[in-house]
Design an enzyme around this catalytic site. Structure first.
Site, PDB file in Angstrom:
ATOM      1  N   VAL A 132      47.562  54.448  35.133  1.00 14.26           N
ATOM      2  CA  VAL A 132      47.832  53.663  36.459  1.00 14.26           C
ATOM      3  C   VAL A 132      48.250  55.117  37.348  1.00 14.26           C
ATOM      4  O   VAL A 132      48.862  56.043  37.116  1.00 14.26           O
ATOM      5  CB  VAL A 132      49.205  53.191  36.061  1.00 14.26           C
ATOM      6  N   GLU A 133      47.834  54.970  38.588  1.00 10.83           N
ATOM      7  CA  GLU A 133      47.976  55.926  39.604  1.00 10.83           C
ATOM      8  C   GLU A 133      48.885  55.117  40.637  1.00 10.83           C
ATOM      9  O   GLU A 133      48.836  54.131  41.153  1.00 10.83           O
ATOM     10  CB  GLU A 133      46.574  56.368  40.453  1.00 10.83           C
TER      11      GLU A 133
END
Length: 126
Positions: free
Chosen positions: A119-120
């Site tokens: 997850v960014e």
């Protein structure tokens, strides 16, 4: 011809664990409707969750937990995101680092959800 993203699907080992994580850590809202996948709502988008062995049709050819890699745009400062990650004992793998997003320069942090999806979360720079 395309205006944006409405939703995407994550295959997870546990809908409950995924919902707990995304609600607690990123403030998403859970939506359960009969005969539909559980969804996590944020902004004007959503993530549909398919639990292994309990997927919905149609689906990806080889749905696998942990194969997701996506970027979310923060509605708060990246420092607030980092504080929330720390408060929830979520390790930042990379960042903050500068990246180029769809709309320009941004600062990003990267971490993993309970299924090891990458997850960014990013904040656009002025």
């Amino acid at each position: 011809m395309i205006a944006g993203i409405d939703h995407f699907v994550l295959t997870v080992r546990s809908v409950e664990a995924a919902c707990d994580f995304y609600q607690r850590v990123l403030g998403m809202r859970r939506l359960d409707e009969p005969n539909r996948p559980t969804a996590l709502l944020f902004g004007s988008q959503k993530i549909n969750l398919h639990e292994v062995g309990r997927t919905f049709e149609p689906k990806a050819k080889a749905p696998t937990p942990g194969s997701g890699d996506f970027c979310l745009v923060a509605a708060v400062s990246l420092s607030d995101i980092r504080a929330g990650l720390e408060a929830n004992s979520v390790a930042i793998e990379v960042g903050p680092v500068e990246r180029i997003g769809a709309c320009g320069r941004m600062m990003s942090v990267y971490f993993r959800d309970p299924d090891d999806n990458l997850v960014e979360v990013s904040e656009y720079l002025a």
